[in-house]
Design an enzyme around this catalytic site. Sequence first.
Site, PDB file in Angstrom:
ATOM      1  N   GLU A  83       0.811  -1.218   0.000  1.00  0.00           N
ATOM      2  CA  GLU A  83       0.000   0.000   0.000  1.00  0.00           C
ATOM      3  C   GLU A  83       0.849   1.274   0.000  1.00  0.00           C
ATOM      4  O   GLU A  83       0.643   2.173   0.820  1.00  0.00           O
ATOM      5  CB  GLU A  83      -0.971  -0.017   1.184  1.00  0.00           C
ATOM      6  CG  GLU A  83      -1.993  -1.137   1.076  1.00  0.00           C
ATOM      7  CD  GLU A  83      -3.069  -1.089   2.152  1.00  0.00           C
ATOM      8  OE1 GLU A  83      -2.976  -0.229   3.057  1.00  0.00           O
ATOM      9  OE2 GLU A  83      -3.994  -1.916   2.085  1.00  0.00           O
ATOM     10  N   GLU A 128      -4.742  -8.692   0.844  1.00  0.00           N
ATOM     11  CA  GLU A 128      -5.527  -8.243   1.999  1.00  0.00           C
ATOM     12  C   GLU A 128      -6.986  -8.201   1.602  1.00  0.00           C
ATOM     13  O   GLU A 128      -7.336  -7.701   0.536  1.00  0.00           O
ATOM     14  CB  GLU A 128      -5.112  -6.841   2.476  1.00  0.00           C
ATOM     15  CG  GLU A 128      -3.885  -6.799   3.350  1.00  0.00           C
ATOM     16  CD  GLU A 128      -3.626  -5.408   3.907  1.00  0.00           C
ATOM     17  OE1 GLU A 128      -4.598  -4.688   4.233  1.00  0.00           O
ATOM     18  OE2 GLU A 128      -2.442  -5.046   4.021  1.00  0.00           O
TER      19      GLU A 128
END
Length: 940
Positions: free
Chosen positions: A439, A514
Amino acid sequence: MKSIFPKEILCFFILLISFCTSAQNKSDRDLTLIDKDWRFSFGHLYDTQKDFGHAEGYFSYLTKTGFGDGPAASGFDDRAWRKLDLPHDWAVEQSFSEKASYSHGFKTAGKGFPEKSIGWYRKKISIPESDKGRIISLKFDGVFRNSKVFFNGYFLGTEESGYNGFEYDVSAYVNYGGENTIVVRVDASMEEGWFYEGAGIYRHVYLQKTNPIFVIENGAYVTSEIKENSAEITAEVTIENKGNDKGSVEITQTIFDAKGKQITTISENVEAPDFYKTVNSTSKLSVKNPLLWDIENPNLYRLETQIKQNGKVIDSYGTSFGIRTIQFDAEKGFFLNGKSVKLKGTNNHQDHAGIGTALPDELQYYRIKKLKEMGSNAYRCSHHPPTPELLKACDELGMLVIDETRLMGINDYHLSDLKRMIERDRNHPSIFCWSVGNEEWNIEGNIVGERVTNVMQGFAKSIDSTRPVTVGISSGFKSGISSVVEIMGYNYLGNGDIDAHRNEFKNQPGMGTEEGSTFATRGVYFTDDAKHYQSAYDKKPRSTFYSIEEGWKFYAERPYLAGVFFWTGFDYRGEPTPYGWPSVTSYFGMMDVCGFPKDNVFYLKSWWGNEPVLHILPHWNWSGMEGKEVDVWAYSNCDEVELFLNKKSLGKKKMEQNGHLEWKVKYEAGTLEAIGFKNGKKVLTEVQKTTGNPEKIKLSVDKENLPNSSVVVVTAEITDKKGLHVPTANDELTFSIKGGKILGVGNGNPTSLESDKFIDDIKLVAINNLKEKELASADLPDKIQDDADNEWNDAFKDRDYKKQAPSYVYKGDFELKNNLDSNIVTFFYKKIGKETVVFVNGNKVESSKDDAQKYILNKSILREGKNTIYIATTPLEKIKDWDVMNTDPGIIQVVTPAEPWKRKLFNGYAQIIIQKEEGVKEVSLTASAKGLQSASLKLK
């Protein structure tokens, strides 16, 4: 014959011959765990006086070698410091505050708390004279964070990251045949992540001794290629020479199976590398009919590397490894040993209830066992390299791993971290993928992200070509990193169109790195925002996020997706989304911070596991809700489930693949029963009963504990008089233990501000305003009388050490606050004279029998507030003009004994983690509470 060498060179050669001879007389390597018996104290972030005067010297440790000052100096007196064993996390020991870090669970440590940001650790070790000529090094598995290490006052180095292991050679600084001092200054003021990270030396520390010719750290690399009924093993080893021996050495590589049976061996001769140089040696070995490592049968082998010189073993280095194949296919997903395996994973941070980040090794196994019991087969290290013991547990228990570096970038800071991680971990068969980022929103979708990923991906491949590389991406799946990463890591299907990306990049395998981020509080079934409790029913948490069931269905239905990693397996400290203070842990876990299962565990167990499952929720204690509808859910992999309330059928329903069942049930006390059917036959029954009032405490040993372990996890719960678990019990329990110690307590309550640990409070109180007065005689007084202030001079000011008085008396004061009867007050005297007499508030005090410079002060002579101390001494004398004389009289230590260990239950459960004492045959744990029948548990 007259020597042709100058005297200095001749002496050098004599020393060199002595060094080499000693080295040749020492064989093999010693690796000793040195976790026990450290001293610890807090320093200060910017006040050098509160940091024990560190870095105040004229020459600092960065100015000239060997000038470590304050606690970094080998002669520093640390007797008043706290004594502890490693691993240690000081952050978990602190209280909570709304002013503290949201990310780190509101613990009063780190930035904003300068008095709890710096931790000093000191340890003394003896190294015998016989070790001369060996390479002596200190090995740290991880220190959070920004550590500076000293050895006998010599600065060794700094490691910024809290997640890297590091090693320092101390051979040149050793006091052979005597005492040596290790000092570590830890600066945890800055956060490295956005989650709880702890503080201190939270991983293991080792002392290593080797021959000057030795296998370097992480210097063996084992790969395998399976051909029909055999595995061709390539064993590459790197050796270094920190001595002056020349000539040939023999390298022997031997493979053993898990039972220690020798499988195969090979030897070859190589030239020893030059001084401080390395050489690589590669051997080929064959293992017939190999036992492959997989999830169900995690078979392991061991490579033993030996270096021989003149027929004698001078180094041995062991490497655990497994034989297996991994493959990603853009159409069919992931394959292990040629068999299709859907990744059923979780993301996890590294803290645990009551312990913080300083987990005993046994807890690593405990947590992996918990995940495997849920049906999970994969683990993503979020978001940093883990402790080595976690990977060892995954190897031995059969858990696939994504190993992740901390930060993306292309310079030495980033690539060095990546290199160290891969070289340390590449022999673990559990690791199937390297992750080089997570991320990184600033670069995910642009050319910078693409360039950085290409560099890191290629760099990783140059170190280990056997595994692919991934990045977890969450800001859209269109360009930048997404277009070049080898294995696409999708973070949350609501963040972009996964199917569209796959259709554009059909040759790029992918997996959900995720998913989920759902909110659930264990044992709570009605969301209460005022109390910060989230219902445990699996619901869509936010508009762009999906429930656990929605997420699993999405990935399960797409063969081209290798699998999914849910956020998270366990709750963790910090990130208490969707709330803030006083919530101090996350709500994302399938299990809470203790490992007690939330109901989502049973959904995943139904569709991830192989055993029949039937679970109904909620509990059936809803006094005051009679006649009101309650949602009843069933998680099961049965074909059908029928629900009964007090023996009345509420209907049979067919189970959808990867789904669950629901009923609306009007509450009445009694028995809620579910029956599961497979092929029309009853196979499982699950019951929720309305219980009576809490009456008894029950203690039980969790089945996930390792057999014969020194660390044991115990569950405390409350039952009614019939022995039924009371799911709403929140009583406070008090614990006591014999034959061991309690390491931590927890209960999984996200808003609990209770202490995790109950340890003695140690405060160090300075002696201030030190004055002196000359005495006419060397005979020291038996009594003391305070004279007028103008008769006292500043202590040691303008002292002429060649013209000293026969004796001196010094006067200082110290402040005592909260001077409780239970406090233990001790004066640790630092020698400012030869013979010494000490008085406190006019009362003569005697030194301890075990330490002539330690004075335990009786409560009866102490005062709340200001106290006066007198020290009468005959003076120390300077031997050399440059001798630095001690002018510090010592420190007052105030110990406030800890309260008894205690913890409230949360929705019926609490957890106690205990450690057995060495040599003790039986440990006894007792739990008691007001109005309840106490319980005891005995462990052999």
